[in-house]
Design a protein around this motif. Structure first.
Motif, mmCIF file in Angstrom:
data_model
loop_
_atom_site.group_PDB
_atom_site.id
_atom_site.type_symbol
_atom_site.label_atom_id
_atom_site.label_comp_id
_atom_site.label_asym_id
_atom_site.label_seq_id
_atom_site.Cartn_x
_atom_site.Cartn_y
_atom_site.Cartn_z
ATOM 1 N N ILE A 1 0.657 -0.916 0.466
ATOM 2 C CA ILE A 1 -0.185 -0.075 0.244
ATOM 3 C C ILE A 1 1.137 1.067 0.120
ATOM 4 N N ASN A 2 0.050 2.588 -0.396
ATOM 5 C CA ASN A 2 0.802 3.660 -0.762
ATOM 6 C C ASN A 2 1.708 3.695 -1.652
ATOM 7 N N HIS A 3 1.406 2.914 -2.060
ATOM 8 C CA HIS A 3 2.951 3.023 -3.268
ATOM 9 C C HIS A 3 3.051 3.763 -4.436
ATOM 10 N N GLY A 4 1.975 4.864 -3.803
ATOM 11 C CA GLY A 4 2.031 5.771 -5.445
ATOM 12 C C GLY A 4 2.213 5.649 -6.649
ATOM 13 N N VAL A 5 1.389 5.207 -6.798
ATOM 14 C CA VAL A 5 0.233 4.698 -8.092
ATOM 15 C C VAL A 5 -0.963 5.225 -8.130
ATOM 16 N N CYS A 6 -0.870 6.351 -8.387
ATOM 17 C CA CYS A 6 -2.117 7.267 -8.246
ATOM 18 C C CYS A 6 -4.096 6.138 -8.822
ATOM 19 N N LEU B 1 -5.455 6.072 -12.063
ATOM 20 C CA LEU B 1 -5.450 4.726 -13.088
ATOM 21 C C LEU B 1 -5.840 4.073 -12.883
ATOM 22 N N ILE B 2 -6.347 3.350 -12.148
ATOM 23 C CA ILE B 2 -5.713 1.996 -11.008
ATOM 24 C C ILE B 2 -7.190 1.987 -11.345
ATOM 25 N N GLU B 3 -8.465 2.338 -11.147
ATOM 26 C CA GLU B 3 -9.335 2.763 -11.310
ATOM 27 C C GLU B 3 -10.074 2.581 -13.117
ATOM 28 N N GLU B 4 -8.977 3.508 -13.750
ATOM 29 C CA GLU B 4 -9.370 3.639 -14.986
ATOM 30 C C GLU B 4 -9.131 1.782 -15.252
ATOM 31 N N PHE B 5 -7.961 1.521 -15.631
ATOM 32 C CA PHE B 5 -7.185 0.116 -15.655
ATOM 33 C C PHE B 5 -8.440 -0.539 -15.378
ATOM 34 N N LYS B 6 -8.398 -1.209 -14.346
ATOM 35 C CA LYS B 6 -10.033 -1.624 -14.353
ATOM 36 C C LYS B 6 -11.269 -1.748 -14.754
ATOM 37 N N ALA C 1 4.446 2.910 -17.490
ATOM 38 C CA ALA C 1 5.317 3.550 -17.069
ATOM 39 C C ALA C 1 5.597 3.519 -15.662
ATOM 40 N N GLU C 2 4.451 3.688 -14.816
ATOM 41 C CA GLU C 2 4.346 3.942 -13.680
ATOM 42 C C GLU C 2 4.382 2.543 -12.699
ATOM 43 N N LEU C 3 4.726 1.639 -13.336
ATOM 44 C CA LEU C 3 4.931 -0.124 -12.698
ATOM 45 C C LEU C 3 6.484 -0.411 -12.655
ATOM 46 N N LYS C 4 6.660 0.225 -13.882
ATOM 47 C CA LYS C 4 8.482 0.496 -14.273
ATOM 48 C C LYS C 4 9.230 1.369 -13.473
ATOM 49 N N SER D 1 -7.593 -1.525 -4.332
ATOM 50 C CA SER D 1 -5.702 -0.165 -4.608
ATOM 51 C C SER D 1 -4.485 -0.922 -3.675
ATOM 52 N N ALA D 2 -4.543 -2.277 -3.524
ATOM 53 C CA ALA D 2 -2.496 -2.512 -3.416
ATOM 54 C C ALA D 2 -2.893 -3.387 -4.012
#
Ligand code: OGA
Ligand code: NI
Length: 295
Positions: free
Chosen positions: A25-30, A33-38, A114-117, A203-204
């Motif tokens: 958690i607290n990984h800094g990926v917005c 963006l995660i919700e959009e991808f889902k 890019a974010e996950l890299k 979101s984790a």
């Protein structure tokens, strides 16, 4: 029993050693963006079959929509549909997959890639320091690394005990991030011979150590077997993002870890040979490939 390690970037060495898996958690990926991808992945799997097949696997390749680790007409297939694609380096992207995605899906894949890299490099650097490996021994391997994504759709099965969603395996990469796309539980991790459920946390990321990291750490951070089980009434969706070493290099236990008193536990191997070997496995069978590197 459930794994509930909620780990922030500064506090997870215990989880790496003991579990090989942790929730990040607290990984800094917005979050947007995660919700959009889902949402985009959900829409993708809802497309009619003919539409999805436009992104189908070409003969002899694993990229695209279909099934992985298929070697015969008679084998029992995993109870899942998936879309696998290489996202980095860009020159390995298949022209009929990412470039042909609907623009909204394509944009989100590129932003997420890019974010996950970035996140993976950050985590690898922290791991290197925790393991007392010179960070550049890890960074040079992964900087131009191979990033791939696997979107998994596990339909409900009326007899869930008769099938397996994803056969037991350890990941062949360096580091994996799994994003649960809905709240259907299904991921299980093998701990001391028992299958333990991982409960989805919104979101984790569920991060896990792959075989390459086990080799680099000379066995200190083990890759752990895991599998996907299916639900009798609800579909499950997940997204796994893998980071493997650059194909132009070789790896083995980090040189800074080795001494006359601490010999290597694995032999060195060229990354390309390694990747070919890992993908040529007849089936996903536990940790079979990494065992061929053990000294
Ligand atoms: C994988 C994987 C787990 C999941 O794709 O390697 O382990 O939860 N996925 O779908
Ligand atoms: Ni896996």
């Amino acid at each position: 029993m459930e794994i509930l390690w909620k780990v922030s970037l500064t506090n997870y060495t215990f989880a790496c050693k003991e579990w090989g898996f942790f929730q990040l958690i607290n990984h800094g990926v917005c979050n947007s963006l995660i919700e959009e991808f889902k949402k985009e992945i959900d829409e993708f799997f809802k497309l009619p079959l003919e539409e999805k097949q436009k992104f189908g696997q070409l003969k002899g390749d694993i990229q695209g929509y279909g099934q992985m680790f298929v070697v015969s007409d008679e084998q029992k297939l995993d109870w899942a549909d998936m879309l696998y694609l290489i996202t980095l380096p860009e020159n390995l992207r298949k022209p009929h997959i990412l470039p042909k995605f609907p623009p909204s899906l394509r944009n989100v894949v590129e932003a997420y890639s890019a974010e996950l890299k970035k996140l993976a490099m950050k985590l690898l650097n922290i791991m290197a320091r925790a393991l007392e490996i010179k960070p550049e021994e890890i960074e040079t391997l992964f900087e131009e690394g191979l990033q791939s994504m696997r979107m998994n759709y596990y339909p409900p099965c009326p007899q869930p005990d008769q099938v397996i969603g994803l056969s037991s395996h350890s990941d062949g990469d360096g580091l994996t991030f799994i994003l649960e796309l809905n709240d259907t539980q299904g991921l299980q991790v093998r701990k001391d011979g028992t299958w333990v459920n991982v409960k989805p946390l919104p979101s984790a990321f569920v991060a896990n150590i792959g075989d390459v990291m086990e080799v680099l750490s000379n066995g200190t951070y083990p890759s752990i077997e895991h599998r996907g089980v299916v639900n009798s009434v609800k579909a499950r969706m997940s997204l796994a993002t893998f980071l493997s070493p650059s194909i132009h290099g070789e790896f083995g236990p980090a040189p800074s870890l080795l001494s006359s008193g601490t010999p290597p536990k694995f032999r060195r191997i060229g990354s390309l040979d390694y990747l070919k070997g890992a993908f040529a496995q007849k089936e996903l069978a536990g940790k079979s490939f990494i065992n061929t590197l053990r000294i």
